[in-house]
Design a protein around this motif. Structure first.
Motif, PDB file in Angstrom:
ATOM      1  N   ARG A 184       0.821  -1.215   0.095  1.00 33.43           N
ATOM      2  CA  ARG A 184      -0.096   0.183   0.029  1.00 33.43           C
ATOM      3  C   ARG A 184       0.927   1.243   0.061  1.00 33.43           C
ATOM      4  O   ARG A 184       0.534   2.105  -0.824  1.00 33.43           O
ATOM      5  CB  ARG A 184      -0.757  -0.064   1.120  1.00 33.43           C
ATOM      6  CG  ARG A 184      -2.030  -1.131   1.256  1.00 33.43           C
ATOM      7  CD  ARG A 184      -2.728  -1.223   2.344  1.00 33.43           C
ATOM      8  NE  ARG A 184      -3.961  -2.138   2.333  1.00 33.43           N
ATOM      9  CZ  ARG A 184      -4.783  -2.082   3.150  1.00 33.43           C
ATOM     10  NH1 ARG A 184      -5.286  -1.322   4.108  1.00 33.43           N
ATOM     11  NH2 ARG A 184      -5.457  -3.205   3.180  1.00 33.43           N
ATOM     12  N   GLU A 185       2.111   1.010   0.491  1.00 32.89           N
ATOM     13  CA  GLU A 185       2.811   2.457   1.080  1.00 32.89           C
ATOM     14  C   GLU A 185       3.465   2.753  -0.497  1.00 32.89           C
ATOM     15  O   GLU A 185       3.802   3.804  -0.820  1.00 32.89           O
ATOM     16  CB  GLU A 185       3.733   1.970   2.004  1.00 32.89           C
ATOM     17  CG  GLU A 185       4.629   3.241   2.267  1.00 32.89           C
ATOM     18  CD  GLU A 185       3.658   4.382   2.960  1.00 32.89           C
ATOM     19  OE1 GLU A 185       4.069   5.697   2.748  1.00 32.89           O
ATOM     20  OE2 GLU A 185       2.498   3.976   3.521  1.00 32.89           O
ATOM     21  N   ASP A 186       3.885   1.525  -1.287  1.00 31.46           N
ATOM     22  CA  ASP A 186       4.435   1.795  -2.473  1.00 31.46           C
ATOM     23  C   ASP A 186       3.506   2.607  -3.384  1.00 31.46           C
ATOM     24  O   ASP A 186       3.762   3.615  -4.163  1.00 31.46           O
ATOM     25  CB  ASP A 186       4.771   0.298  -3.132  1.00 31.46           C
ATOM     26  CG  ASP A 186       5.833  -0.273  -3.033  1.00 31.46           C
ATOM     27  OD1 ASP A 186       6.883   0.261  -2.320  1.00 31.46           O
ATOM     28  OD2 ASP A 186       5.941  -1.561  -2.792  1.00 31.46           O
ATOM     29  N   ARG A 232       4.526  11.027  -5.552  1.00 36.80           N
ATOM     30  CA  ARG A 232       5.736  11.615  -6.313  1.00 36.80           C
ATOM     31  C   ARG A 232       5.019  12.021  -7.892  1.00 36.80           C
ATOM     32  O   ARG A 232       5.577  13.114  -8.130  1.00 36.80           O
ATOM     33  CB  ARG A 232       6.914  10.500  -6.556  1.00 36.80           C
ATOM     34  CG  ARG A 232       7.700  10.271  -5.584  1.00 36.80           C
ATOM     35  CD  ARG A 232       8.312   9.076  -5.385  1.00 36.80           C
ATOM     36  NE  ARG A 232       9.351   8.973  -4.375  1.00 36.80           N
ATOM     37  CZ  ARG A 232       9.050   8.856  -3.080  1.00 36.80           C
ATOM     38  NH1 ARG A 232       7.958   8.855  -2.723  1.00 36.80           N
ATOM     39  NH2 ARG A 232      10.239   8.640  -2.170  1.00 36.80           N
ATOM     40  N   ALA A 233       4.061  11.431  -8.059  1.00 36.84           N
ATOM     41  CA  ALA A 233       3.685  11.709  -9.436  1.00 36.84           C
ATOM     42  C   ALA A 233       2.722  13.076  -9.395  1.00 36.84           C
ATOM     43  O   ALA A 233       2.623  14.079  -9.973  1.00 36.84           O
ATOM     44  CB  ALA A 233       2.417  10.783  -9.885  1.00 36.84           C
ATOM     45  N   VAL A 252       8.020   8.518 -10.596  1.00 35.32           N
ATOM     46  CA  VAL A 252       7.511   7.083 -10.622  1.00 35.32           C
ATOM     47  C   VAL A 252       8.290   6.058 -10.997  1.00 35.32           C
ATOM     48  O   VAL A 252       8.405   5.211 -10.532  1.00 35.32           O
ATOM     49  CB  VAL A 252       5.947   7.148 -11.072  1.00 35.32           C
ATOM     50  CG1 VAL A 252       5.604   5.628 -11.166  1.00 35.32           C
ATOM     51  CG2 VAL A 252       5.009   8.206 -10.538  1.00 35.32           C
ATOM     52  N   VAL A 253       8.977   6.649 -12.251  1.00 39.91           N
ATOM     53  CA  VAL A 253       9.936   5.501 -12.776  1.00 39.91           C
ATOM     54  C   VAL A 253      11.026   5.463 -11.863  1.00 39.91           C
ATOM     55  O   VAL A 253      11.629   4.192 -11.378  1.00 39.91           O
ATOM     56  CB  VAL A 253      10.271   6.012 -14.021  1.00 39.91           C
ATOM     57  CG1 VAL A 253      11.484   4.955 -14.883  1.00 39.91           C
ATOM     58  CG2 VAL A 253       9.445   6.155 -15.213  1.00 39.91           C
ATOM     59  N   GLU A 254      11.540   6.408 -11.154  1.00 42.67           N
ATOM     60  CA  GLU A 254      12.897   6.364 -10.472  1.00 42.67           C
ATOM     61  C   GLU A 254      12.419   5.436  -8.952  1.00 42.67           C
ATOM     62  O   GLU A 254      13.214   4.776  -8.624  1.00 42.67           O
ATOM     63  CB  GLU A 254      13.064   7.923  -9.888  1.00 42.67           C
ATOM     64  CG  GLU A 254      13.733   8.679 -11.031  1.00 42.67           C
ATOM     65  CD  GLU A 254      13.954  10.252 -10.521  1.00 42.67           C
ATOM     66  OE1 GLU A 254      13.554  10.282  -9.348  1.00 42.67           O
ATOM     67  OE2 GLU A 254      14.306  10.998 -11.127  1.00 42.67           O
ATOM     68  N   TYR A 255      11.012   5.621  -8.680  1.00 39.86           N
ATOM     69  CA  TYR A 255      10.770   4.746  -7.528  1.00 39.86           C
ATOM     70  C   TYR A 255      10.709   3.375  -7.753  1.00 39.86           C
ATOM     71  O   TYR A 255      11.070   2.581  -7.012  1.00 39.86           O
ATOM     72  CB  TYR A 255       9.333   5.222  -6.976  1.00 39.86           C
ATOM     73  CG  TYR A 255       8.848   4.605  -5.938  1.00 39.86           C
ATOM     74  CD1 TYR A 255       9.215   5.193  -4.484  1.00 39.86           C
ATOM     75  CD2 TYR A 255       8.228   3.420  -5.843  1.00 39.86           C
ATOM     76  CE1 TYR A 255       8.891   4.717  -3.137  1.00 39.86           C
ATOM     77  CE2 TYR A 255       7.783   2.835  -4.569  1.00 39.86           C
ATOM     78  CZ  TYR A 255       8.026   3.449  -3.192  1.00 39.86           C
ATOM     79  OH  TYR A 255       7.804   2.869  -1.970  1.00 39.86           O
ATOM     80  N   ILE A 256      10.082   2.941  -9.032  1.00 36.42           N
ATOM     81  CA  ILE A 256       9.900   1.734  -9.405  1.00 36.42           C
ATOM     82  C   ILE A 256      11.475   1.013  -9.570  1.00 36.42           C
ATOM     83  O   ILE A 256      11.690  -0.134  -9.055  1.00 36.42           O
ATOM     84  CB  ILE A 256       9.142   1.666 -10.485  1.00 36.42           C
ATOM     85  CG1 ILE A 256       7.903   1.956 -10.375  1.00 36.42           C
ATOM     86  CG2 ILE A 256       9.353   0.251 -11.458  1.00 36.42           C
ATOM     87  CD1 ILE A 256       6.971   2.007 -11.822  1.00 36.42           C
ATOM     88  N   ARG A 287      17.920   8.153 -13.370  1.00 32.84           N
ATOM     89  CA  ARG A 287      19.007   8.981 -12.433  1.00 32.84           C
ATOM     90  C   ARG A 287      19.229   7.834 -11.154  1.00 32.84           C
ATOM     91  O   ARG A 287      18.142   7.112 -10.996  1.00 32.84           O
ATOM     92  CB  ARG A 287      18.135  10.248 -11.957  1.00 32.84           C
ATOM     93  CG  ARG A 287      18.176  11.278 -13.102  1.00 32.84           C
ATOM     94  CD  ARG A 287      17.678  12.519 -12.651  1.00 32.84           C
ATOM     95  NE  ARG A 287      16.166  12.363 -12.457  1.00 32.84           N
ATOM     96  CZ  ARG A 287      15.255  12.442 -13.492  1.00 32.84           C
ATOM     97  NH1 ARG A 287      15.674  12.810 -14.692  1.00 32.84           N
ATOM     98  NH2 ARG A 287      14.023  12.719 -13.112  1.00 32.84           N
ATOM     99  N   GLN A 288      19.908   8.177 -10.593  1.00 34.91           N
ATOM    100  CA  GLN A 288      20.501   7.113  -9.350  1.00 34.91           C
ATOM    101  C   GLN A 288      19.938   7.586  -7.966  1.00 34.91           C
ATOM    102  O   GLN A 288      19.950   6.921  -7.077  1.00 34.91           O
ATOM    103  CB  GLN A 288      21.819   7.151  -9.263  1.00 34.91           C
ATOM    104  CG  GLN A 288      22.525   6.534 -10.642  1.00 34.91           C
ATOM    105  CD  GLN A 288      22.224   5.412 -10.871  1.00 34.91           C
ATOM    106  OE1 GLN A 288      22.106   4.520 -10.062  1.00 34.91           O
ATOM    107  NE2 GLN A 288      21.846   4.885 -12.122  1.00 34.91           N
ATOM    108  N   THR A 289      19.202   8.878  -7.872  1.00 38.71           N
ATOM    109  CA  THR A 289      18.690   9.446  -6.806  1.00 38.71           C
ATOM    110  C   THR A 289      17.153   9.648  -6.859  1.00 38.71           C
ATOM    111  O   THR A 289      16.728  10.051  -7.968  1.00 38.71           O
ATOM    112  CB  THR A 289      19.361  10.583  -6.262  1.00 38.71           C
ATOM    113  OG1 THR A 289      19.101  11.644  -7.181  1.00 38.71           O
ATOM    114  CG2 THR A 289      20.739  10.132  -5.991  1.00 38.71           C
TER     115      THR A 289
END
Length: 232
Positions: free
Chosen positions: A51-53, A60-61, A189-193, A214-216
């Motif tokens: 759920r947190e994901d 973020r979006a 969102v891509v970064e989080y995934i 990106r890495q961060t």
């Protein structure tokens, strides 16, 4: 205030969701749109997320948009199992505001079979998004339980969506295959995934799903509210 309520699994959120919400906001002149991630999911192993994901990806979006917000009431309250219950809570929290339920035409055509469909239509106005290639909303299905005046109002709130055929299922499948999802969902969102390596049962190189990954990850600064504590 005119508040749009937009529920869904958002697993993950993508630009199709954002485009639908913005179209509804613009046409119906909404003051804000609240995205409500559902508390339960019914997917297979490769699509499991917490759920947190889903909440963090929504944060973020939506962070760049002041009139888009996340309400996690269904994530935190298992008693809110039905759309009717969520809308009733909104009516209790915002008795003097207009509530609008944002739906796709596919969902609108299923709504008459939902729990307390009549109650849903009395608690909120419906904004139905009509998409090319999908059946249009059929308001004749509402006639057995709703007065014609109310149905006519819903007809006036039908909005036409730009042609943009995309689903969360497609994104999950692309990720599982290591294919790019750039330009299908916000970069954050891509970064989080990539960071969490979700939607796959094996490690996927960041460059595979986002060629310029990106890495961060920027910390979430999304406004959110719980129950009657509002961000406004």
């Amino acid at each position: 205030m005119r508040i749009g309520v937009y529920g869904g699994s958002f697993n993950p959120i993508h630009f199709g969701h954002l485009l639908l919400a913005e179209t509804a906001r613009d046409v119906a002149r909404l003051d804000r749109v609240d995205f409500i991630p559902s508390g339960a999911l019914h997917y297979g192993k490769l699509t499991e997320t917490t759920r947190e994901d889903r909440y963090q990806m929504l944060c973020r979006a939506l962070r760049p948009y002041r009139d888009f917000n996340v309400n996690r009431m269904e994530l935190d309250n298992p008693e809110l199992a039905y759309t009717y219950d969520t809308l009733r809570k909104y009516r209790e929290d915002y008795p003097d505001d207009e509530i609008f339920l944002i739906l796709s035409s596919e969902s609108a055509n299923k709504l008459p079979t939902w729990y307390n469909a009549e109650g849903i239509c009395k608690l909120a106005n419906l904004i139905v998004a009509r998409r090319g290639g999908y059946p249009p909303p059929n308001f004749e299905l509402y006639e057995p339980f709703l007065e014609q005046k109310r149905i006519d109002l819903f007809r006036e709130l039908v909005v036409d969506m730009p042609l943009f055929d995309l689903s969360s299922t497609e994104l999950r499948e692309r990720i599982a295959k290591g294919r790019s999802i750039r330009f299908l969902t916000p970069d954050a969102v891509v970064e989080y995934i990539v960071e969490k390596n979700i939607y796959t049962d094996h490690y996927v190189e960041a460059s595979a799903i986002e060629p310029t990954a990106r890495q961060t990850v920027t910390p979430c600064k999304c406004k959110h509210f719980d129950d009657q504590t509002s961000a406004f």
